[in-house]
Design a protein around this motif. Structure first.
Motif, PDB file in Angstrom:
ATOM      1  N   GLU A 204      24.012  -1.700 -13.991  1.00  0.00           N
ATOM      2  CA  GLU A 204      25.021  -2.648 -14.207  1.00  0.00           C
ATOM      3  C   GLU A 204      26.140  -3.470 -12.761  1.00  0.00           C
ATOM      4  O   GLU A 204      25.935  -4.416 -12.676  1.00  0.00           O
ATOM      5  CB  GLU A 204      26.369  -2.687 -15.395  1.00  0.00           C
ATOM      6  CG  GLU A 204      26.135  -2.956 -16.528  1.00  0.00           C
ATOM      7  CD  GLU A 204      25.440  -3.136 -17.173  1.00  0.00           C
ATOM      8  OE1 GLU A 204      25.299  -4.908 -17.177  1.00  0.00           O
ATOM      9  OE2 GLU A 204      24.238  -3.623 -17.587  1.00  0.00           O
ATOM     10  N   ILE A 205      25.665  -2.849 -11.959  1.00  0.00           N
ATOM     11  CA  ILE A 205      25.985  -2.852 -10.467  1.00  0.00           C
ATOM     12  C   ILE A 205      25.298  -3.664 -10.058  1.00  0.00           C
ATOM     13  O   ILE A 205      25.197  -4.102  -8.504  1.00  0.00           O
ATOM     14  CB  ILE A 205      26.936  -1.612  -9.987  1.00  0.00           C
ATOM     15  CG1 ILE A 205      27.907  -0.730 -10.620  1.00  0.00           C
ATOM     16  CG2 ILE A 205      26.897  -1.322  -8.367  1.00  0.00           C
ATOM     17  CD1 ILE A 205      29.543  -0.885 -10.510  1.00  0.00           C
ATOM     18  N   HIS A 206      24.420  -3.458 -10.069  1.00  0.00           N
ATOM     19  CA  HIS A 206      23.081  -3.860  -9.706  1.00  0.00           C
ATOM     20  C   HIS A 206      22.823  -5.259  -9.405  1.00  0.00           C
ATOM     21  O   HIS A 206      22.341  -5.974  -7.771  1.00  0.00           O
ATOM     22  CB  HIS A 206      21.707  -3.000 -10.426  1.00  0.00           C
ATOM     23  CG  HIS A 206      20.229  -4.087  -9.937  1.00  0.00           C
ATOM     24  ND1 HIS A 206      19.640  -5.190 -10.323  1.00  0.00           N
ATOM     25  CD2 HIS A 206      19.583  -3.446  -8.949  1.00  0.00           C
ATOM     26  CE1 HIS A 206      18.619  -5.471  -9.736  1.00  0.00           C
ATOM     27  NE2 HIS A 206      18.182  -4.660  -8.443  1.00  0.00           N
ATOM     28  N   PRO A 207      22.840  -6.177  -9.725  1.00  0.00           N
ATOM     29  CA  PRO A 207      22.873  -7.498  -9.932  1.00  0.00           C
ATOM     30  C   PRO A 207      23.805  -7.705  -8.540  1.00  0.00           C
ATOM     31  O   PRO A 207      23.673  -9.197  -7.992  1.00  0.00           O
ATOM     32  CB  PRO A 207      22.990  -8.034 -10.994  1.00  0.00           C
ATOM     33  CG  PRO A 207      22.546  -7.571 -12.160  1.00  0.00           C
ATOM     34  CD  PRO A 207      23.121  -5.489 -11.849  1.00  0.00           C
ATOM     35  N   PHE A 208      24.875  -6.843  -8.648  1.00  0.00           N
ATOM     36  CA  PHE A 208      26.229  -7.530  -7.592  1.00  0.00           C
ATOM     37  C   PHE A 208      25.477  -7.132  -6.202  1.00  0.00           C
ATOM     38  O   PHE A 208      25.879  -7.333  -5.879  1.00  0.00           O
ATOM     39  CB  PHE A 208      27.516  -6.727  -8.230  1.00  0.00           C
ATOM     40  CG  PHE A 208      28.575  -6.221  -7.042  1.00  0.00           C
ATOM     41  CD1 PHE A 208      29.298  -7.531  -6.815  1.00  0.00           C
ATOM     42  CD2 PHE A 208      28.112  -5.726  -5.795  1.00  0.00           C
ATOM     43  CE1 PHE A 208      29.432  -8.038  -5.066  1.00  0.00           C
ATOM     44  CE2 PHE A 208      29.303  -5.509  -5.080  1.00  0.00           C
ATOM     45  CZ  PHE A 208      30.566  -6.847  -5.021  1.00  0.00           C
ATOM     46  N   CYS A 209      25.171  -5.728  -6.786  1.00  0.00           N
ATOM     47  CA  CYS A 209      24.404  -4.708  -5.167  1.00  0.00           C
ATOM     48  C   CYS A 209      23.630  -6.317  -4.671  1.00  0.00           C
ATOM     49  O   CYS A 209      23.454  -6.114  -3.540  1.00  0.00           O
ATOM     50  CB  CYS A 209      24.151  -4.099  -5.125  1.00  0.00           C
ATOM     51  SG  CYS A 209      25.053  -2.671  -5.415  1.00  0.00           S
TER      52      CYS A 209
END
Length: 193
Positions: free
Chosen positions: A19-24
Motif C-alpha cells: 500500500e505504500i508502493h503507490p506513494f513511493c
C-alpha cells in the motif's frame, strides 16, 4: 498462537510493502528521476535527460553522462528512496503494534522489493517479461495522449494511464506479497517449535 501472529505480521508487512508502493512511485519519486530512469544508450545527456545537441538553452559547461549511466543513476535514486520509505513504514507499523521484526527478516524483504524494483523500472526486463507473457500488444496499444508544450497531441507509452504503468504496478505489488511472506517467515521461523 503462531498462525495468528504470522497472519497479523504478514498483513502489516504487506500493507507497508504494497500500500505504500503507490506513494513511493507517485509522490516520493521526482519528475526528473521518473523521466530519466528508463534512458539507455551511449549518447550523451544532461542531468535532466535532454540529449546533448537537443537542448533549447545554453548549457555550456553543464555536466553530461551517457544515457545508460543517467538511467541507472535515476533508477538507483528512486529505488533507494522507495526502499527507505517502505522499510521505515514497515518498522513504524510493526512497532506501533508492539512487534519488532528482526533486522535480517526486514532486510530480506527490502532487498527483494528493491532489487526487483530496479530491474522492473529500468524497463528492458519489463518489456522482455511482457513479451513472454503475451502482454506486449497491451503495452503497445494502450498509450495515453498528452499535449506537448505547443498543444500538439503526443502518444506516451509509459506514463500515467498506460498499460505499462498498470502492468508495472501489478508486478511491484505481487513482488510485495512475496517479500512480505519471506519477511514474515524469517521473522517467525525460530518460534515455530
Amino acid at each position: 498462537m503462531l498462525p495468528i501472529e504470522r497472519l497479523a505480521l504478514f498483513g502489516t508487512i504487506l500493507s507497508a510493502f504494497g500500500e505504500i508502493h503507490p506513494f513511493c512511485d507517485q509522490w516520493a519519486q521526482g519528475s526528473t528521476t521518473a523521466r530519466c530512469k528508463r534512458l539507455y544508450g551511449s549518447h550523451q545527456v544532461y542531468r535532466d535527460g535532454v540529449r546533448v545537441g537537443e537542448e533549447s538553452d545554453d548549457r555550456t559547461g553543464a555536466p553530461t553522462t551517457t544515457a545508460s549511466a543517467r538511467g541507472r543513476r535515476a533508477a538507483a535514486v528512486h529505488v533507494a528512496t522507495y526502499t527507505a520509505i517502505q522499510t521505515g513504514a514497515a518498522i513504524a507499523l510493526t512497532r506501533a503494534f508492539g512487534y519488532r521484526v528482526p533486522a535480517s527478516a526486514l532486510t530480506a524483504g527490502a532487498v527483494i522489493n528493491g532489487a526487483t524494483h530496479m530491474v522492473i523500472d529500468r524497463g528492458a526486463a519489463f518489456l522482455w517479461l511482457a513479451d513472454k507473457a503475451s502482454k506486449r500488444g497491451y503495452v503497445d496499444h494502450c498509450h495515453a495522449v498528452r499535449l506537448d508544450e505547443n498543444g500538439t497531441p503526443v502518444a506516451e507509452e509509459n506514463g500515467p494511464g498506460t498499460a505499462w504503468i498498470e502492468l508495472d504496478a501489478a508486478l511491484h505489488r505481487i513482488v510485495g506479497v512475496a517479500a512480505a511472506a519471506v519477511t514474515t517467515w524469517l521473522a517467525t521461523r525460530q518460534r515455530q517449535n
